[in-house]
Design an enzyme around this catalytic site. Structure first.
Site, short mmCIF file in Angstrom:
data_model
loop_
_atom_site.label_atom_id
_atom_site.label_comp_id
_atom_site.label_asym_id
_atom_site.label_seq_id
_atom_site.Cartn_x
_atom_site.Cartn_y
_atom_site.Cartn_z
N ASP A 89 0.86 -1.17 0.00
CA ASP A 89 0.00 0.00 0.00
C ASP A 89 0.90 1.23 0.00
O ASP A 89 1.72 1.41 0.90
CB ASP A 89 -0.86 -0.03 1.28
CG ASP A 89 -2.21 0.62 1.07
OD1 ASP A 89 -2.26 1.68 0.45
OD2 ASP A 89 -3.21 0.07 1.56
N ASP A 94 -2.89 4.77 -2.25
CA ASP A 94 -3.87 5.45 -1.41
C ASP A 94 -4.23 6.84 -1.96
O ASP A 94 -3.33 7.62 -2.30
CB ASP A 94 -3.24 5.60 -0.01
CG ASP A 94 -4.23 6.03 1.04
OD1 ASP A 94 -5.16 5.27 1.31
OD2 ASP A 94 -4.09 7.15 1.58
N GLU A 130 -6.45 4.16 -5.54
CA GLU A 130 -7.71 4.48 -4.86
C GLU A 130 -8.10 5.89 -5.29
O GLU A 130 -7.34 6.84 -5.08
CB GLU A 130 -7.53 4.41 -3.35
CG GLU A 130 -8.85 4.58 -2.63
CD GLU A 130 -8.72 5.11 -1.21
OE1 GLU A 130 -9.63 4.87 -0.40
OE2 GLU A 130 -7.71 5.78 -0.90
N HIS A 189 -11.16 -2.25 3.93
CA HIS A 189 -11.00 -1.88 5.34
C HIS A 189 -11.73 -0.58 5.69
O HIS A 189 -11.71 -0.17 6.85
CB HIS A 189 -9.51 -1.74 5.65
CG HIS A 189 -8.87 -0.66 4.84
ND1 HIS A 189 -8.73 -0.73 3.47
CD2 HIS A 189 -8.38 0.55 5.19
CE1 HIS A 189 -8.18 0.37 3.02
NE2 HIS A 189 -7.94 1.18 4.04
N ASP A 190 -12.32 0.09 4.70
CA ASP A 190 -13.03 1.35 4.96
C ASP A 190 -14.54 1.18 4.84
O ASP A 190 -15.28 2.15 5.03
CB ASP A 190 -12.62 2.42 3.94
CG ASP A 190 -11.17 2.83 4.08
OD1 ASP A 190 -10.63 2.76 5.20
OD2 ASP A 190 -10.57 3.22 3.06
C1 NOJ Z 1 -7.85 5.82 2.24
C2 NOJ Z 1 -7.59 4.64 3.09
O1 NOJ Z 1 -8.19 3.51 2.52
C3 NOJ Z 1 -8.11 4.96 4.46
O2 NOJ Z 1 -8.11 3.85 5.32
C4 NOJ Z 1 -7.27 6.07 5.02
O3 NOJ Z 1 -7.81 6.49 6.25
C5 NOJ Z 1 -7.23 7.28 4.09
N1 NOJ Z 1 -7.05 6.92 2.72
C6 NOJ Z 1 -6.11 8.20 4.46
O4 NOJ Z 1 -4.89 7.61 4.16
#
Ligand code: NOJ
Length: 560
Positions: A98, A199, A256, A328-329
């Site tokens: 990541d 990210d 992402e 994970h989000d």
């Molecule tokens: C996206 C990530 O998936 C998330 O978990 C994170 O809090 C934010 N970006 C900031 O890095």
């Protein structure tokens, strides 16, 4: 369509903190992952994406990096990582790291220096601005509540942090920053890793005018998205990274990218663009979330189909899709779009089918393959996510929303739903740790766990294995052209895939009621073969007109 190994792969996402603890400190670690490599091989996935494992003070569980070339203490050492990479490769598993380079931790040496003085050589590594009328430089709100600017007394200026204040944004306008990133990326690739998940990579270029954003109804801050997402120089930066480093390796990259449509995404992933292989989009994840009223909307299946088929069409032949329900989000999909009580097993399998048969690279988030569900902790103290904690403060304490409403919102959407420990067996803490877990285990671990499902041929786990195996055996699942059918049906998600003289017919009932399916007249076939279903179905069943049972899904391979 051009073939590529990353189009033919299935990715498994690991949140190391919650995957497997090998030393009893309550926190998952790299040796824990090594212990489970045989399990992942058994599942049949090809690539492991590790959420950040770098040195970090963990304000956002590793998304705040203080040293890009070292390992987080709780997770182990660089020797452990080297062993993990070696053991993974030995089993034919690839490793995706990541890459978090929109921001660093405020404990990164660059930021420690940057904040010292205006003439420090690292000053311009970050985004510093003077206040306006004794206030922040503009009205932007951060993604984790509060202002996106933090005042720093030493130099009487503010720094930008799109996320927590311990996550200052890097200044990509500065060529030295870009060179540092290139160096980090090269360093890991030379170690032999197989690619990166990047990210919030579409946030690295900011509109340098830093204008105020529109304040949403009931909000305290302005919306920064139009000025930080897909910014003016983002493609220049990604092309540079690609040309200087990425293109020299046979790797996969997935960015992402919040706030993208297929038209915007194609500029990142188009085959002629030389930027990324694919992106994670969010349109299908925003569908049931009312961010103004903090409530969950009922799933509008017609809308979901519209969004997903728009992406299928938008990427085909020009780019490539990533396919995901979970990460994970996000909350757990079986609780979100399925039914985690009466039809837990059926709906988990149906959702997997609906996703895995689409065109793109599927991502499985740890625990999804056993149907892990959302969690409801009674006490706010049991939550760990900075977004939950800051959000509670802003919504309940400052704005005065009710505690009950906020808790319901957390139950539906909190990121901690995905972060409870992996449920390996029915021993204490689901076999995740012999110590005290950093976050509580979902109490349903005695019912939902790997050990219980591994030997049961009808389990969700073994169903995922079959889906993965089918993909390896049928090229049509990877490269076939997608066509949505019955777009207006409110209950059934159905589509076809076509390659040469074969057609895949996928039929999924998204409800707990029976639903009537009628095959459109323009689909003609010579013979049919049932590839997979979550109910007992005879291959000679009529498919022209029939009734699907609750959350039933079927996939047929037709000769046309
Ligand atoms: C996206 C990530 O998936 C998330 O978990 C994170 O809090 C934010 N970006 C900031 O890095």
């Amino acid at each position: 369509m051009k073939k590529a190994w990353w189009k033919e792969s299935v990715v498994y996402q690991i949140y190391p903190r919650s995957f497997k603890d090998s030393n009893g400190d309550g926190i998952g670690d790299l040796r824990g992952i090594i212990e489970k490599l045989d399990y992942l091989k058994f599942l049949g996935v090809d690539v492991l994406w590790l959420c950040p494992i770098y040195k970090s003070p963990n304000c956002d569980n590793g998304y705040d990096i203080s040293d890009y070339k070292d390992i987080m203490d709780e997770f182990g050492t660089m020797e452990d990582f080297d062993e993990l990479l070696f053991e993974a490769h030995k089993r034919g598993l690839k490793i995706l790291m990541d890459l978090v380079v929109n921001h660093t931790s405020d404990e990164h040496i660059w930021f420690i220096n940057s904040r010292k003085s205006k003439d420090n050589e690292y000053r311009d590594y970050y985004i510093w601005r003077k206040g306006k009328d004794g206030k922040e430089p503009n009205n932007w709100g951060s993604s984790f509540s509060g202002s996106a600017w933090e005042y720093d007394e030493a130099t009487d200026m503010y720094y930008l942090h799109c996320f927590a204040k311990k996550q200052p944004d890097l200044n990509w306008e500065n060529e030295k920053v870009r060179k540092e990133v290139q160096d980090i990326v090269k360093w890991w690739l030379d170690k032999g890793i197989d690619g990166f998940r990047m990210d919030v990579i579409n946030m690295i270029s900011k509109d340098q005018r830093f204008p105020d954003g529109i304040v949403p109804e009931g909000g305290l801050y302005g919306d920064m998205s139009p000025y930080v997402m897909n910014g003016p120089r983002v493609h220049e930066y990604l092309k540079e990274l690609n040309e200087k480093v990425l293109s020299k390796y046979d790797i996969m990259t997935v960015g992402e990218t919040p706030c993208v449509t297929p038209e915007i995404a194609i500029d990142y992933v188009g085959e002629d663009r030389n930027e990324l292989n694919m992106v994670f989009s969010f349109e299908h994840m925003d569908i049931d979330k009312d961010v103004i009223n903090l409530t969950k909307k009922p799933l509008d299946l017609v809308e979901l189909k519209k969004i997903m088929s728009k992406w299928q069409k938008g990427m085909s032949d020009r780019g490539w899709n990533s396919l995901y329900w979970n990460n994970h989000d996000q909350p757990r999909v079986v609780s979100r779009f399925g039914n985690d009580t009466e039809y837990w097993d059926k709906s988990a399998k149906m959702l997997a089918t609906c996703l895995h048969m689409q065109q793109g690279t599927p991502y499985i988030y740890q625990g999804e393959e056993i149907g892990m569900t959302n969690v409801r902790f009674q006490d706010i103290e049991d939550y760990r996510d900075i977004a939950v904690i800051n959000g509670y403060n802003e919504e309940v304490i400052i704005k005065g929303r009710s505690h009950e409403q906020y808790m319901q919102y957390i139950y539906d959407f909190s990121r901690d739903n995905a972060r409870t420990p992996m449920q390996w067996d029915d021993s204490d803490n689901g076999g995740f740790t012999t110590g005290k877990p950093w976050i509580k285990v979902n109490p349903n671990y005695t019912k939902i766990n790997v050990a219980k499902q591994i030997g049961d041929k009808d389990s969700i786990l073994n169903y995922y294995r079959r889906l993965i195996k089918l993909r390896k055996e049928n090229e049509i699942i990877i490269y076939g052209d997608f066509e949505l059918i019955l777009p207006d049906d409110k209950n059934i998600f159905s589509y076809t895939r076509k390659l040469n003289d074969e057609m895949l017919l996928v039929i999924c009932n998204f409800t707990s009621n029976n639903a009537e399916f009628s095959l459109p007249d323009n689909i003609n076939y010579v013979n049919k073969n049932l590839l997979i279903s979550n109910y007992d179905v005879a291959n000679d069943d009529n498919i022209e007109n029939f009734e699907l049972r609750a959350y039933e899904s079927r996939v047929y391979l037709l000769k046309v």
